[in-house]
Design a protein around this motif. Sequence first.
Motif, PDB file in Angstrom:
ATOM      1  N   ASP A 123     -36.546  85.420  24.617  1.00  0.00           N
ATOM      2  CA  ASP A 123     -36.591  84.009  25.022  1.00  0.00           C
ATOM      3  C   ASP A 123     -36.048  83.075  23.936  1.00  0.00           C
ATOM      4  O   ASP A 123     -36.541  81.950  23.751  1.00  0.00           O
ATOM      5  CB  ASP A 123     -38.021  83.592  25.386  1.00  0.00           C
ATOM      6  CG  ASP A 123     -38.544  84.317  26.613  1.00  0.00           C
ATOM      7  OD1 ASP A 123     -37.734  84.605  27.509  1.00  0.00           O
ATOM      8  OD2 ASP A 123     -39.761  84.596  26.666  1.00  0.00           O
ATOM      9  N   GLY A 124     -35.029  83.548  23.220  1.00  0.00           N
ATOM     10  CA  GLY A 124     -34.386  82.732  22.198  1.00  0.00           C
ATOM     11  C   GLY A 124     -35.086  82.727  20.864  1.00  0.00           C
ATOM     12  O   GLY A 124     -34.614  82.073  19.920  1.00  0.00           O
ATOM     13  N   LYS A 125     -36.185  83.458  20.734  1.00  0.00           N
ATOM     14  CA  LYS A 125     -36.924  83.461  19.465  1.00  0.00           C
ATOM     15  C   LYS A 125     -36.214  84.251  18.381  1.00  0.00           C
ATOM     16  O   LYS A 125     -36.384  83.970  17.196  1.00  0.00           O
ATOM     17  CB  LYS A 125     -38.329  84.037  19.678  1.00  0.00           C
ATOM     18  CG  LYS A 125     -39.214  83.207  20.599  1.00  0.00           C
ATOM     19  CD  LYS A 125     -40.549  83.901  20.830  1.00  0.00           C
ATOM     20  CE  LYS A 125     -41.416  83.111  21.806  1.00  0.00           C
ATOM     21  NZ  LYS A 125     -42.683  83.829  22.114  1.00  0.00           N
ATOM     22  N   MET A 126     -35.448  85.248  18.784  1.00  0.00           N
ATOM     23  CA  MET A 126     -34.744  86.089  17.820  1.00  0.00           C
ATOM     24  C   MET A 126     -33.238  85.870  17.908  1.00  0.00           C
ATOM     25  O   MET A 126     -32.692  85.708  18.999  1.00  0.00           O
ATOM     26  CB  MET A 126     -35.061  87.568  18.065  1.00  0.00           C
ATOM     27  CG  MET A 126     -36.508  87.948  17.847  1.00  0.00           C
ATOM     28  SD  MET A 126     -37.088  87.625  16.160  1.00  0.00           S
ATOM     29  CE  MET A 126     -35.938  88.632  15.202  1.00  0.00           C
ATOM     30  N   GLN A 127     -32.591  85.873  16.746  1.00  0.00           N
ATOM     31  CA  GLN A 127     -31.148  85.703  16.662  1.00  0.00           C
ATOM     32  C   GLN A 127     -30.517  86.932  16.018  1.00  0.00           C
ATOM     33  O   GLN A 127     -31.159  87.648  15.241  1.00  0.00           O
ATOM     34  CB  GLN A 127     -30.799  84.474  15.825  1.00  0.00           C
ATOM     35  CG  GLN A 127     -31.384  83.170  16.323  1.00  0.00           C
ATOM     36  CD  GLN A 127     -31.047  82.013  15.419  1.00  0.00           C
ATOM     37  OE1 GLN A 127     -30.025  82.024  14.727  1.00  0.00           O
ATOM     38  NE2 GLN A 127     -31.895  80.996  15.407  1.00  0.00           N
ATOM     39  N   GLY A 128     -29.242  87.142  16.351  1.00  0.00           N
ATOM     40  CA  GLY A 128     -28.556  88.274  15.757  1.00  0.00           C
ATOM     41  C   GLY A 128     -27.067  88.223  16.012  1.00  0.00           C
ATOM     42  O   GLY A 128     -26.529  87.241  16.549  1.00  0.00           O
ATOM     43  N   ILE A 138     -29.666  91.936  12.798  1.00  0.00           N
ATOM     44  CA  ILE A 138     -30.816  91.095  13.087  1.00  0.00           C
ATOM     45  C   ILE A 138     -30.953  90.002  12.032  1.00  0.00           C
ATOM     46  O   ILE A 138     -30.676  90.230  10.850  1.00  0.00           O
ATOM     47  CB  ILE A 138     -32.110  91.942  13.165  1.00  0.00           C
ATOM     48  CG1 ILE A 138     -33.279  91.111  13.673  1.00  0.00           C
ATOM     49  CG2 ILE A 138     -32.422  92.593  11.821  1.00  0.00           C
ATOM     50  CD1 ILE A 138     -34.509  91.951  14.013  1.00  0.00           C
ATOM     51  N   ASP A 139     -31.360  88.812  12.461  1.00  0.00           N
ATOM     52  CA  ASP A 139     -31.594  87.705  11.539  1.00  0.00           C
ATOM     53  C   ASP A 139     -33.097  87.564  11.342  1.00  0.00           C
ATOM     54  O   ASP A 139     -33.812  87.074  12.216  1.00  0.00           O
ATOM     55  CB  ASP A 139     -31.014  86.404  12.095  1.00  0.00           C
ATOM     56  CG  ASP A 139     -30.990  85.282  11.064  1.00  0.00           C
ATOM     57  OD1 ASP A 139     -31.762  85.359  10.089  1.00  0.00           O
ATOM     58  OD2 ASP A 139     -30.202  84.336  11.236  1.00  0.00           O
ATOM     59  N   LEU A 140     -33.587  87.991  10.197  1.00  0.00           N
ATOM     60  CA  LEU A 140     -35.023  87.963   9.926  1.00  0.00           C
ATOM     61  C   LEU A 140     -35.510  86.583   9.514  1.00  0.00           C
ATOM     62  O   LEU A 140     -36.680  86.421   9.150  1.00  0.00           O
ATOM     63  CB  LEU A 140     -35.365  89.003   8.865  1.00  0.00           C
ATOM     64  CG  LEU A 140     -35.169  90.452   9.341  1.00  0.00           C
ATOM     65  CD1 LEU A 140     -35.353  91.423   8.186  1.00  0.00           C
ATOM     66  CD2 LEU A 140     -36.110  90.793  10.484  1.00  0.00           C
ATOM     67  N   LEU A 141     -34.630  85.595   9.594  1.00  0.00           N
ATOM     68  CA  LEU A 141     -35.022  84.198   9.407  1.00  0.00           C
ATOM     69  C   LEU A 141     -35.032  83.457  10.742  1.00  0.00           C
ATOM     70  O   LEU A 141     -35.045  82.233  10.774  1.00  0.00           O
ATOM     71  CB  LEU A 141     -34.066  83.503   8.425  1.00  0.00           C
ATOM     72  CG  LEU A 141     -34.217  83.922   6.965  1.00  0.00           C
ATOM     73  CD1 LEU A 141     -33.021  83.460   6.145  1.00  0.00           C
ATOM     74  CD2 LEU A 141     -35.512  83.384   6.366  1.00  0.00           C
ATOM     75  N   GLN A 155     -37.479  80.727  11.327  1.00  0.00           N
ATOM     76  CA  GLN A 155     -37.236  79.489  10.570  1.00  0.00           C
ATOM     77  C   GLN A 155     -35.958  78.797  11.029  1.00  0.00           C
ATOM     78  O   GLN A 155     -35.425  77.935  10.329  1.00  0.00           O
ATOM     79  CB  GLN A 155     -37.144  79.805   9.064  1.00  0.00           C
ATOM     80  CG  GLN A 155     -38.448  80.243   8.431  1.00  0.00           C
ATOM     81  CD  GLN A 155     -38.711  81.736   8.599  1.00  0.00           C
ATOM     82  OE1 GLN A 155     -37.881  82.481   9.111  1.00  0.00           O
ATOM     83  NE2 GLN A 155     -39.876  82.177   8.179  1.00  0.00           N
ATOM     84  N   GLY A 156     -35.443  79.184  12.193  1.00  0.00           N
ATOM     85  CA  GLY A 156     -34.238  78.566  12.725  1.00  0.00           C
ATOM     86  C   GLY A 156     -32.980  79.370  12.480  1.00  0.00           C
ATOM     87  O   GLY A 156     -31.892  78.954  12.888  1.00  0.00           O
ATOM     88  N   GLY A 157     -33.100  80.504  11.798  1.00  0.00           N
ATOM     89  CA  GLY A 157     -31.945  81.346  11.514  1.00  0.00           C
ATOM     90  C   GLY A 157     -31.355  81.063  10.146  1.00  0.00           C
ATOM     91  O   GLY A 157     -31.584  80.008   9.545  1.00  0.00           O
ATOM     92  N   GLY A 208     -38.901  85.838   1.118  1.00  0.00           N
ATOM     93  CA  GLY A 208     -39.934  86.314   0.207  1.00  0.00           C
ATOM     94  C   GLY A 208     -41.330  85.896   0.618  1.00  0.00           C
ATOM     95  O   GLY A 208     -42.311  86.571   0.296  1.00  0.00           O
ATOM     96  N   LYS A 209     -41.426  84.774   1.323  1.00  0.00           N
ATOM     97  CA  LYS A 209     -42.732  84.258   1.723  1.00  0.00           C
ATOM     98  C   LYS A 209     -43.151  84.709   3.120  1.00  0.00           C
ATOM     99  O   LYS A 209     -44.218  84.337   3.606  1.00  0.00           O
ATOM    100  CB  LYS A 209     -42.704  82.728   1.654  1.00  0.00           C
ATOM    101  CG  LYS A 209     -42.509  82.186   0.243  1.00  0.00           C
ATOM    102  CD  LYS A 209     -42.349  80.675   0.249  1.00  0.00           C
ATOM    103  CE  LYS A 209     -42.092  80.136  -1.162  1.00  0.00           C
ATOM    104  NZ  LYS A 209     -41.873  78.670  -1.158  1.00  0.00           N
ATOM    105  N   THR A 210     -42.312  85.492   3.771  1.00  0.00           N
ATOM    106  CA  THR A 210     -42.629  85.974   5.125  1.00  0.00           C
ATOM    107  C   THR A 210     -43.589  87.159   5.053  1.00  0.00           C
ATOM    108  O   THR A 210     -43.369  88.076   4.251  1.00  0.00           O
ATOM    109  CB  THR A 210     -41.343  86.397   5.850  1.00  0.00           C
ATOM    110  OG1 THR A 210     -40.451  85.280   5.927  1.00  0.00           O
ATOM    111  CG2 THR A 210     -41.645  86.892   7.251  1.00  0.00           C
ATOM    112  N   PRO A 211     -44.647  87.177   5.845  1.00  0.00           N
ATOM    113  CA  PRO A 211     -45.582  88.317   5.843  1.00  0.00           C
ATOM    114  C   PRO A 211     -44.868  89.617   6.201  1.00  0.00           C
ATOM    115  O   PRO A 211     -44.083  89.648   7.155  1.00  0.00           O
ATOM    116  CB  PRO A 211     -46.611  87.936   6.917  1.00  0.00           C
ATOM    117  CG  PRO A 211     -46.522  86.448   7.027  1.00  0.00           C
ATOM    118  CD  PRO A 211     -45.081  86.108   6.763  1.00  0.00           C
ATOM    119  N   PRO A 212     -45.134  90.695   5.464  1.00  0.00           N
ATOM    120  CA  PRO A 212     -44.453  91.971   5.749  1.00  0.00           C
ATOM    121  C   PRO A 212     -44.630  92.454   7.178  1.00  0.00           C
ATOM    122  O   PRO A 212     -43.712  93.037   7.760  1.00  0.00           O
ATOM    123  CB  PRO A 212     -45.111  92.935   4.740  1.00  0.00           C
ATOM    124  CG  PRO A 212     -45.556  92.053   3.613  1.00  0.00           C
ATOM    125  CD  PRO A 212     -45.977  90.767   4.257  1.00  0.00           C
TER     126      PRO A 212
END
Length: 302
Positions: free
Chosen positions: A88-93, A135-138, A141-143, A158-162
């Motif tokens: 639903d658009g939450k993930m970018q890549g 995959i964009d792991l940001l 945060q908007g990508g 670095g501040k993202t929970p593992p």
Amino acid sequence: MTPLQRYIAEEIATDHADGLLSRREAMRRLALLGLGTAAATALIAACGDNKKPAPAGPPTTPTTTTTDSAPPPGMENAIQPAPITWDDGKMQGSWAAATEPRGAVLVIHENKGLNDWVRSVVGRLGGTGYSALGIDLLSAQGGTAAFKDPAEATAALGKTPPDQFVNDLRSGLDELARRAPGAKLAVVGFCFGGGLTWQLLAAGEPRLAVAVPFYGPLPDPHDFSGSKQAAVLAFYGAKDERVTSSKDAAAAALEQAGMVHQMVVEPAADHAFFNDTGPRYNGTAAADAWKQLQSWLEKYLA
């Protein structure tokens, strides 16, 4: 600090020790990561002390290998990847569909996010017959593109929970399987992404047929028995003592889990030797790694 956060901090300090960052810039980046002045100063000093002294004798001029001036490996067949979203658009890549896919690969970026270099790797894999998803792991945060300062993107990672990384990577595998139905799945990660490749294996991911961490830090604990069906090809640089020192522990854990594996140490190569946009790029090592990667994918994924 989480282990990955500390790894990023040590990488910043090591870049300063290697002369790639000024002290002021290193301190700024460490502050963005959440380190106070005293802690950042101590880390920079420790990383500087850990550098091996130069060998005795007259200074030598580094030589450039013949392949360093050649195009990066795989570029001759690369295709242009396309931006995509899912969940639903939450993930970018970034997606590169092979014409006749022989397998599908999830590509995990360095600590700089999903940038043009990572997209080039996605396109190179697509061009050699393996549909690839970067995959964009940001994404939350908007990508990556939302960060004008690359150092802020690194700090955000670095501040993202593992646990969020593992959940996002599994979402990426879901999308990869949807776009390449019936294909065997692989993951390839670089640097920070190499560490997340190990972490995904440690989390127990039964869908992986192949995992290829490039100079990735080893998580602790490192029990890979939940992913024992994956054939692991791990790359290291001989000069990258900080990460390569974990090679034997990684091999022992893979052996304990009964997993097919091969550990490759590229001679005369340093950390991030595969990134042709970075200062530690080694064309000879990159060409060899690409050749071995293609052979491994052909054997265990195609």
